[in-house]
Design a protein around this motif. Structure first.
Motif, PDB file in Angstrom:
ATOM      1  N   ASP A 101       0.838  -1.209   0.000  1.00  0.00           N
ATOM      2  CA  ASP A 101       0.000   0.000   0.000  1.00  0.00           C
ATOM      3  C   ASP A 101       0.871   1.257   0.000  1.00  0.00           C
ATOM      4  OD1 ASP A 101      -2.172  -1.672   0.149  1.00  0.00           O
ATOM      5  OD2 ASP A 101      -2.757  -1.075   2.175  1.00  0.00           O
ATOM      6  N   ALA A 102       1.908   1.255   0.822  1.00  0.00           N
ATOM      7  CA  ALA A 102       2.816   2.401   0.885  1.00  0.00           C
ATOM      8  C   ALA A 102       3.517   2.599  -0.461  1.00  0.00           C
ATOM      9  CB  ALA A 102       3.828   2.202   2.003  1.00  0.00           C
ATOM     10  N   LEU A 103       3.926   1.499  -1.083  1.00  0.00           N
ATOM     11  CA  LEU A 103       4.559   1.603  -2.397  1.00  0.00           C
ATOM     12  C   LEU A 103       3.570   2.129  -3.432  1.00  0.00           C
ATOM     13  CD1 LEU A 103       6.692  -1.687  -2.489  1.00  0.00           C
ATOM     14  CD2 LEU A 103       7.402   0.637  -1.813  1.00  0.00           C
ATOM     15  N   GLY A 104       2.307   1.775  -3.287  1.00  0.00           N
ATOM     16  CA  GLY A 104       1.268   2.298  -4.181  1.00  0.00           C
ATOM     17  C   GLY A 104       1.137   3.810  -4.069  1.00  0.00           C
ATOM     18  N   VAL A 105       1.244   4.337  -2.859  1.00  0.00           N
ATOM     19  CA  VAL A 105       1.192   5.787  -2.643  1.00  0.00           C
ATOM     20  C   VAL A 105       2.389   6.450  -3.319  1.00  0.00           C
ATOM     21  CG1 VAL A 105       1.336   7.614  -0.897  1.00  0.00           C
ATOM     22  CG2 VAL A 105      -0.130   5.623  -0.504  1.00  0.00           C
ATOM     23  N   ILE A 106       3.569   5.864  -3.148  1.00  0.00           N
ATOM     24  CA  ILE A 106       4.776   6.424  -3.760  1.00  0.00           C
ATOM     25  C   ILE A 106       4.663   6.378  -5.282  1.00  0.00           C
ATOM     26  CG2 ILE A 106       7.275   6.119  -4.034  1.00  0.00           C
ATOM     27  CD1 ILE A 106       7.203   4.882  -1.127  1.00  0.00           C
ATOM     28  N   ALA A 107       4.176   5.259  -5.820  1.00  0.00           N
ATOM     29  CA  ALA A 107       4.011   5.130  -7.271  1.00  0.00           C
ATOM     30  C   ALA A 107       3.010   6.155  -7.801  1.00  0.00           C
ATOM     31  CB  ALA A 107       3.562   3.711  -7.628  1.00  0.00           C
ATOM     32  N   ALA A 108       1.913   6.358  -7.094  1.00  0.00           N
ATOM     33  CA  ALA A 108       0.914   7.349  -7.522  1.00  0.00           C
ATOM     34  C   ALA A 108       1.516   8.756  -7.511  1.00  0.00           C
ATOM     35  CB  ALA A 108      -0.314   7.283  -6.621  1.00  0.00           C
ATOM     36  N   ASP A 109       2.344   9.044  -6.520  1.00  0.00           N
ATOM     37  CA  ASP A 109       3.020  10.341  -6.476  1.00  0.00           C
ATOM     38  C   ASP A 109       3.948  10.496  -7.679  1.00  0.00           C
ATOM     39  OD1 ASP A 109       3.461  12.817  -4.878  1.00  0.00           O
ATOM     40  OD2 ASP A 109       5.529  12.074  -4.823  1.00  0.00           O
TER      41      ASP A 109
END
Length: 191
Positions: free
Chosen positions: A120-128
C-alpha cells in the motif's frame, strides 16, 4: 548489522525523496535502505507507517525506486519513458490499497489497509511518481548537477532553475570544490 546507517535525504516530494534512498549513483553509491527495517523507518518518516517489512517487500521497493528514477530521469531529459519502468510504476500503483484521509486539521494523511501493508505504501509512492512524471503538479523534473549524484528531483522554485537535488549536500560539496580549486589557482587571494 551496522549500528548506524546514513541519514535519509528527505525532500518535499515523496517520489523523488524515495529515489534519494540510493544516492551518489555515479560515484560511490550510498544505500539508505539496506535492510527491511530501514525501509520501515523511511516509510514512517514519510507518514506511511508500517509495522514490518520482508526481504521480498524490500526488493519490490527497490525495484519501484529504480523504476521511478529511470522514468523521472527520462522525463527530465525529455527522452521516451522506459517501458519496463512505466510497467513497474503502474503495477505498484494498481496494487496499493491506501486511502487518502482528511485529518481534523485539514491535511491529507494516507491510511494503509493493514499495519504491514508495504505494498500500500509503495502504491502511494508510485501514484506520487505518476503525478509528477505526468506533469500534473506545478514544477519540473530536473537532474542534480553533481556529476556523481545525478538524482532526479522536482524543482518547485519560482524560476525553475534549481541545480542541486539538495543544497546541503550536493550543492555545498560543489561550492566547496569550486572554492578549493580557486584557492589553488590563486593562493595569494586566501591571505
Amino acid at each position: 548489522m551496522p549500528a548506524e546507517f546514513p541519514d535519509f535525504r528527505l525532500g518535499t516530494v515523496l517520489a523523488t525523496s524515495f529515489t534519494g534512498t540510493l544516492s551518489e549513483r555515479h560515484g560511490n553509491p550510498v544505500e539508505r535502505i539496506p535492510t527491511p527495517q530501514r525501509l520501515v523507518d523511511w516509510l514512517a518518516v514519510n507518514d506511511l507507517t508500517v509495522t514490518s517489512c520482508t526481504t521480498a517487500q524490500l526488493e519490490l521497493a527497490r525495484e519501484l525506486r529504480e523504476s521511478i528514477h529511470a522514468a523521472a530521469t527520462a522525463a527530465a531529459t525529455r527522452d521516451p519513458l522506459p517501458a519496463d519502468a512505466v510497467r513497474v510504476i503502474n503495477d505498484r500503483s494498481a496494487q496499493g490499497r491506501a486511502a487518502a484521509v482528511l485529518t481534523p486539521d485539514g491535511s491529507r494523511r494516507w491510511q494503509l489497509s493493514s499495519p504491514s501493508a508495504v505494498e500500500d505504501a509503495l502504491g502511494v509512492i508510485a501514484a506520487d511518481a505518476i503525478s509528477i512524471i505526468a506533469g500534473e503538479r506545478d514544477g519540473r523534473l530536473a537532474l542534480c548537477a553533481s556529476p556523481t549524484c545525478r538524482a532526479a528531483f522536482f524543482d518547485t522554485s519560482q524560476s525553475r532553475s534549481r541545480k542541486w537535488c539538495d543544497m546541503n549536500t550536493c550543492g555545498n560539496r560543489q561550492k566547496k570544490a569550486r572554492f578549493i580549486a580557486k584557492q589553488r589557482k590563486n593562493p595569494e587571494s586566501a591571505e
